[in-house]
Each structure stands twice: as C-alpha cells, then as structure tokens.
Design a protein around this motif. Structure first.
Motif, PDB file in Angstrom:
ATOM      1  N   ASP A 340      -5.672  -3.930   4.915  1.00 30.70           N
ATOM      2  CA  ASP A 340      -4.478  -3.361   5.540  1.00 30.70           C
ATOM      3  C   ASP A 340      -3.633  -4.406   6.249  1.00 30.70           C
ATOM      4  OD1 ASP A 340      -5.168  -0.505   5.032  1.00 30.70           O
ATOM      5  OD2 ASP A 340      -6.867  -0.988   6.335  1.00 30.70           O
ATOM      6  N   VAL A 341      -4.319  -5.350   6.898  1.00 33.67           N
ATOM      7  CA  VAL A 341      -3.627  -6.333   7.731  1.00 33.67           C
ATOM      8  C   VAL A 341      -4.177  -7.718   7.429  1.00 33.67           C
ATOM      9  CG1 VAL A 341      -3.194  -7.083  10.120  1.00 33.67           C
ATOM     10  CG2 VAL A 341      -3.310  -4.637   9.598  1.00 33.67           C
ATOM     11  N   GLY A 370       1.851  -2.223   1.120  1.00 35.73           N
ATOM     12  CA  GLY A 370       0.977  -1.566   2.096  1.00 35.73           C
ATOM     13  C   GLY A 370       0.204  -2.532   2.975  1.00 35.73           C
ATOM     14  N   VAL A 371       0.311  -3.856   2.706  1.00 36.40           N
ATOM     15  CA  VAL A 371      -0.384  -4.835   3.553  1.00 36.40           C
ATOM     16  C   VAL A 371       0.618  -5.432   4.537  1.00 36.40           C
ATOM     17  CG1 VAL A 371      -1.656  -7.017   3.624  1.00 36.40           C
ATOM     18  CG2 VAL A 371      -2.058  -5.384   1.758  1.00 36.40           C
ATOM     19  N   ARG A 372       0.218  -5.473   5.817  1.00 33.61           N
ATOM     20  CA  ARG A 372       1.041  -6.136   6.818  1.00 33.61           C
ATOM     21  C   ARG A 372       0.479  -7.525   7.058  1.00 33.61           C
ATOM     22  NH1 ARG A 372       1.175  -5.224  13.357  1.00 33.61           N
ATOM     23  NH2 ARG A 372       2.971  -6.579  13.721  1.00 33.61           N
ATOM     24  N   VAL A 418      -4.521  -4.419  15.497  1.00 32.24           N
ATOM     25  CA  VAL A 418      -4.838  -3.759  14.236  1.00 32.24           C
ATOM     26  C   VAL A 418      -5.211  -2.318  14.592  1.00 32.24           C
ATOM     27  CG1 VAL A 418      -6.470  -3.744  12.293  1.00 32.24           C
ATOM     28  CG2 VAL A 418      -5.674  -5.932  13.239  1.00 32.24           C
ATOM     29  N   GLN A 422      -8.345   0.327  10.394  1.00 30.73           N
ATOM     30  CA  GLN A 422      -7.748  -0.582   9.414  1.00 30.73           C
ATOM     31  C   GLN A 422      -8.609  -1.825   9.216  1.00 30.73           C
ATOM     32  OE1 GLN A 422      -3.562  -1.315  10.288  1.00 30.73           O
ATOM     33  NE2 GLN A 422      -3.117   0.406   8.926  1.00 30.73           N
ATOM     34  N   SER A 424      -8.811  -5.759   8.494  1.00 34.34           N
ATOM     35  CA  SER A 424      -8.001  -6.951   8.690  1.00 34.34           C
ATOM     36  C   SER A 424      -8.744  -8.179   8.179  1.00 34.34           C
ATOM     37  CB  SER A 424      -7.707  -7.084  10.191  1.00 34.34           C
ATOM     38  OG  SER A 424      -7.470  -8.418  10.550  1.00 34.34           O
ATOM     39  N   GLY A 457      -4.232  -7.739  -2.098  1.00 34.20           N
ATOM     40  CA  GLY A 457      -4.452  -6.427  -1.471  1.00 34.20           C
ATOM     41  C   GLY A 457      -5.915  -6.085  -1.267  1.00 34.20           C
ATOM     42  N   HIS A 458      -6.791  -7.021  -1.604  1.00 33.50           N
ATOM     43  CA  HIS A 458      -8.226  -6.838  -1.323  1.00 33.50           C
ATOM     44  C   HIS A 458      -8.811  -8.202  -0.995  1.00 33.50           C
ATOM     45  CE1 HIS A 458      -9.315  -8.635  -5.206  1.00 33.50           C
ATOM     46  NE2 HIS A 458      -8.338  -7.909  -5.739  1.00 33.50           N
TER      47      HIS A 458
END
Ligand code: SF4
Lengths: 466, 194
Positions: A340-341, A370-372, A418, A422, A424, A457-458
């Motif tokens: 997520d982060v 969707g990733v910050r 965070v 989520q 991080s 994203g992963h």
C-alpha cells in the motif's frame, strides 16, 4: 611493546576522565553531543530547575527532525500540521537552545535534517570522537571510527551539565565480512542479513566493529547504513576503522580541521584502526558474496529473509504474535504481499546515494496504481543535491511524493503515517508493531527493493526490473 | 529518585520476547515535554483496541493484575529506541521491577536512572515465573536476591554502582558534578571536540 588494541580500546582510553572501578563506572568525556526536540525537554527542565548552565554549548549540535513537518515551514503557523503538542515541543526546542546558548539548525537553516545525517554532512562526526545523542541510531556515526551511542534523557542532562557520562566499557564484537557484495545487493541487505544471523539481541553489551574486504569496499554512506542498524542487533554502537575512504569523505567539510591541522588529524585518525593482532571478545564471520536482497517479514529486524525465500513457519508465541500482526502467511514467498505504501528515507537510507538507488529503479517506470510512495530526503542538503541531479523529477514523473527533510514515516510522529492494516515497504530501520502508525505493517528493505515494490505493487526483487 | 530497598508484589506476566520500546510506549505519545502521566500510554496499543476499549486478553487488563509492581517479560525486554519515556511509563503505571533473561542496554541504563529495577534471571527461574503468573515475590535489593514463593531464592547480577544508587536514592548528576575538577583538568590537557 604495548599490547595490541582495538579501535574501541583506543577511543575509550582517550576519553577516560576518571577510570572505572568495581564500585563505580568511568567518567567518560563526550566530544560531540547531538540533540533534538523529542528527548531533550525534560533534561533542559532539570537544568533550569537546578540553575545549571550547559557546560559546553560549543560541543552541542542541535536540530529538529523527529516531530517536524515534511511540508515547508516558513512560520510557526506552518507547524499546525503536526498537531499542538508536537508544535509545542518544537517551539520549546527553539527556546531551550536560545536560553542555553546552543546553535540550532532550525527551519531557517539549510543544514537542518535528521541528526544522524547532518552530523557527518557538516564534518562534525570525526574519527576518534565520542558522540552521543538521545537517540539509539547514534550508532550511525561509528562509520567514521567514532564511539557513538544512544543515551536516555537523564543522560542527556548529564552531558549538558558536565559534558561527561558514567559508563562501563562495553565488550567488543568483530563482524568480519569477507568477499564482495554481488551486483544489485546493497549495504542495507548486508546489515539485515547480519542482524538475521546474530539476532536482535546478538550484540547486547557489545560494540560491533565491522571489518573485512566487503566493508572496506563500501563508501561512507553505505558504511553509515551498516553502523546505523547496529542497535537493531542490540549493540551499543557500531564501528568501522578510518581509512582513505573516510578521509576523502571528510576533507573540506565545514567542521573538519583545515590546512596543516587537517594533515595532523588525518594521520592521527588512520592510527586509530584496530591493531592487526588486537583481540575481540567475540567474533562472527559473514561471506558478502553469498548475500541477496533482504526483506523483513515479522515485527523486528531479525525476522528477515531473502526477497525470494519462503516465509518460515515456527511454533512459538512470539513468532505467532508477529504473524498475526503482520497478516503474512508462513510458507509463502514475500512477493505474495500487495503493497500500500512505500517510504524511502530515514537516517538509515535517506542520503543521496540511497535516493539515487531508488531513482535508478523508478526511472522510466510508474508507481503502481493504489500505491502511495513518499520520498523524504535525510537533510535539506540531501534535498538540494538531489534536486541538482534532477532526482525529484524522476520521483514526480513516477508518481511519488517529494518532501522536505525529517524522520517522517520512520516513526510517524509528524503526521506522516501508514494507516492501520496497510502494508508498507520502508527503507527505515524498525518494523516494530505500530512504528509507522497504529496497526501499520512494515517491511524493511533497501531503497532499490522499496522502489521495485512500488513499481510492481508487491514486494519485489529489484534485480528483476533492471 | 525514590530509593528502593525491598519490594514485595505479585507478578504480571507478558510471555513475549523482544518487547520493544515502541510497544512499551508508541512514538505518538512522545510529543510531551514532561515526564508525568505516561502510565496512561503504557503498552497502549496492546492494552487497548482501536476504539480505546481494553483488550480482555492482555495480561495487564486482568483485574487481579492491577496492583502488581513486578512485570515478568520474555527475553530481551526494552530493545529498540533510547526513549526514557519507556521506564517513565512503567513507573508511572506502578511497576518498580521488571524480570527477564536479558535487557537491552539503553533500556537498562534508563531504568536504573529512574529507580526501576531490571532483574536478570536464569532460564529455569524465568520459565517457572512465566508459567506461574500472579505469584508473590520479594526482592531484597541490597542482597540482590529474588525470594520465590516456595521459600527458595535466587541471586541476580547487578552493577555495584547501580545498586548503590538505587538503594540510597542517589542522583547520578550530583555524583558526576563532584568530578568537575577532574573534568576541567581533562579539558585543559585534551583538544576536546577536536
Ligand atoms: S529517521 Fe527514524 S530512526 Fe532515524 S533518527 Fe529519525 S526516527 Fe530515529
């Protein structure tokens, strides 16, 4: 002939004001006292209460980093983002420094930044010094061959008042790293592997000296990353013997001796290295050539595996508690975890070379939907240099946020947090429960791994993106 | 600092290893400029759920554990940050001693400076204490002895100076200041800071 001595022996002996006995610890002189807003207010209050002055304001270096905003501050009104009590702490720091005559690298200074980033940058962190700060990552400065360790607030008061500490001499632990790190494997991966090997209490009661070919080959920023995380192995401090790399880094910096004084200092500093036949209380050997990118899966830095390895499965209450908190499945690879982060920054990995590593991976890519991603330089100087090199444009083009310097999401005291639940991927040093925010789940990794994870994203191996 | 010579209390047990200072007191409570009142934040996110309600399964929330002065915790208690807020919070909550097989260095230092006694025991004693929450123990600080309910006792290691300061309630700053002549002559003969 004098007995062979370690670097620790030499620096220690140079600073003993009163020797230790069975009945009492040594009085140890401190050359540099770094202070910040979070661990000092109660110490200044005590000085005020007892009418004591700061003994050596000239050996005290102050900045604000922990609870400061990473958005621009041009007046105290801009502090509102961090909340009333953090803003109050920051104001109090300014007041304390003014009242006690300590130079403060505050919001108006282009040298402000994380205390462990600006000490070296200014050339204040030098070989052979004793350096303390009310912060456990003071171990960072050991990269210069300084005996540097974290202290509590009561001890901050002791140093402010007397420039000394009551200390017993710690034991020595040699971590010998042979060979060379393979391409794509960084200092962060190496120190995570070392902590995994010796455990989060493996260094308790000891000062670690990192030695060997692999350490010699590292530049100063990488050495700081290594020494920074000594405390995560429980060690009081980390040390690396001064060499030409150390001298090259320090030469010409604002606070180092100049001219003939520099030559004399350089010669003295090189003489501080551990003698060839010096004995350590313990030693451990690691082969750099066998290392790979590392990621943590649990809730302390010792719960760590290679990025492509499977998460272990243990039947143990501490392990179960960590897995319940992290919501990570034993037996699966870490790449199964969506991110997520992503946070790039902190005193571990917030220097120019760290940002460069992240930018090299991000260049030409986008942060996944969707990733910050937050990139926070370790100091205003790092920020300036990164912008000169155009790194901020690479971050912006990829969709990452580019901020002012500070501790930020490393410990989430300034509002950069965070959200609960989520996941991080963070280049900081602690994946403790709640470290980055209530319920935040933290995976520690190198800047390259963090950037690759942002793109894909992963949790991801950065070597797959090159 | 309040002197501590003897302590008698039942125990509360946290059977987890490597309890770090972020668990003892999360960073968001560190914006205070005082050392008072931190007991409310002790083990905050373990004690309370996200709505602020007490978690029933957390040992400190057991009604029988409220007045315990001795905490028994897993190995390597207090690792992580140098925040002295950790011992301040433990003391403010009411603890005077923590028992484990090992303590992180900075935490141990900070604890002693505030009159919180870290007691290091052997693995067997530790295992027995972990398995018997709520037993009453007596600590004789002068003798460095932990007296067990069966009448037996174990000695624990403690630095002589730390024990002296603890039993006498000595303020270490005052002790350091007495060395000011030695500090001045050190400063005259060394290029301090250089
Ligand atoms: S960046 Fe993180 S670890 Fe470093 S000094 Fe700041 S809060 Fe501490």
């Amino acid at each position: 002939m004098a007995a062979a001595r370690t670097l620790l022996d030499k620096v220690w002996a140079d600073h003993v004001v009163v020797p230790e006995t069975a009945a009492a610890p040594a009085v140890l002189y401190i050359d540099l006292h770094l202070i910040h807003e979070v661990t000092t207010p109660q110490a200044f209050a005590l000085l005020r209460e007892r009418g004591i002055a700061v003994r050596r304001p000239d050996l005290t270096l102050a900045t604000m980093d922990h609870s400061t905003p990473t958005t621009p501050v041009s007046s105290f009104r801009d502090l509102a983002v961090v909340g009333e009590s953090a803003a109050n702490q920051i104001r109090q720091m300014e007041e304390n420094c003014r009242e006690f005559g300590i130079e403060l690298y505050g919001f108006d200074s282009e040298h402000r930044g994380i205390v462990h980033v600006i000490g070296p940058e200014l050339g204040a962190s030098q070989p052979g010094k004793t350096i303390v700060c009310g912060d456990s990552h003071t171990s960072t400065h050991g990269a210069f061959g300084a005996l540097a360790f974290g202290i509590g607030t009561t001890e901050v008061g002791h140093v402010l008042a007397t420039q000394c500490l009551l200390q017993r001499k710690p034991k020595s632990l040699a971590v010998n790293v042979s060979g060379r790190l393979p391409d794509g494997v960084t200092a962060k991966d190496l120190i995570l592997a070392i902590i995994g090997e010796i455990g989060v209490d493996g260094g308790t009661g000891h000062v670690i000296e990192y030695r060997g070919e692999a350490i010699r080959a590292l530049d100063m920023e990488a050495r700081m990353t290594i020494c920074n995380m000594s405390i995560e192995a429980g060690a009081r401090a980390g040390l690396i013997g001064p060499d030409d790399t150390t001298l090259e880094y320090l030469a010409g910096r604002p606070r180092v001796p100049q001219g003939a004084d520099w030559d004399a200092a350089a010669e003295r500093w090189l003489g501080l290295r551990s003698d060839d036949d010096a004995e350590f209380d313990r030693s451990v050997s690691i082969d750099a050539a066998k290392q790979q990118p590392m990621v943590t899966f649990g809730t302390n830095p010792g719960m760590v595996i290679g990025v492509n390895e499977l998460v272990p499965d243990l039947d143990d209450p501490t392990f179960r508690k960590a897995m319940d908190y992290m919501k990570i499945t034993p037996g699966k690879p870490m790449s199964a975890n969506a991110v997520d982060v992503v946070f790039v920054g902190s005193c571990t990995n917030g220097r120019l070379s760290d940002l460069q590593q992240a930018a090299d991976i991000l260049n030409g890519h986008k942060v996944a939907d969707g990733v910050r991603m937050l990139v926070v330089p370790g100091s205003q100087q790092v920020k300036l240099r990164a912008e000169e090199l155009g790194l901020h444009r690479i971050f912006a083009a990829a969709g990452a946020e580019w901020r002012e310097s500070g501790c930020s999401m490393c410990l989430g005291m300034n509002g950069d947090t965070v959200a609960s639940g989520q996941l991080s991927v963070s280049t900081s040093n602690r994946n403790f429960e709640g470290r980055q925010g209530v319920g935040a789940r933290t995976i520690l990794a190198s800047p390259a791994t963090a950037a690759a994870s942002a793109v894909l994203g992963h949790v991801a191996d950065p070597r797959t993106l090159n | 600092m309040d002197a501590l010579t003897t302590l008698t209390s039942r125990t509360v047990v946290l059977p987890i290893r490597d309890i770090d200072t972020d668990q003892i007191i999360p960073a968001r409570f560190l914006t205070t400029t005082s050392r008072e009142g931190l007991g409310a934040a002790l083990f905050h996110d373990l004690r309370f759920d996200q709505h602020g309600a007490e978690r029933e399964d957390f040992p400190l929330n057991d009604p029988d554990a409220r007045d315990c002065r001795i905490l028994v915790a897993g190995n390597n208690f207090g690792c992580g940050s140098s925040r002295e807020h950790a011992p301040w919070a433990l003391l403010d909550y009411g603890f005077r001693a923590v028992i484990s097989t090992e303590f992180a260095d900075i935490f141990q230092n900070n604890a002693f400076k505030n009159g919180l006694l870290p007691i290091i025991v052997d693995v067997d004693t530790h295992n027995w204490l972990l398995a018997h929450p709520g037993v009453e123990l007596r600590v004789d600080v002068e003798a460095a002895q932990l007296e067990l309910p069966d009448g037996g006792s174990v000695e624990y290691p403690i630095d002589a100076f730390a024990r002296y300061c603890l039993t006498q309630g000595i303020d270490q700053l005052g002790y350091l200041q007495k060395h000011s002549d030695a500090i001045s002559s050190y400063e005259e003969t060394h290029a301090c800071g250089g």
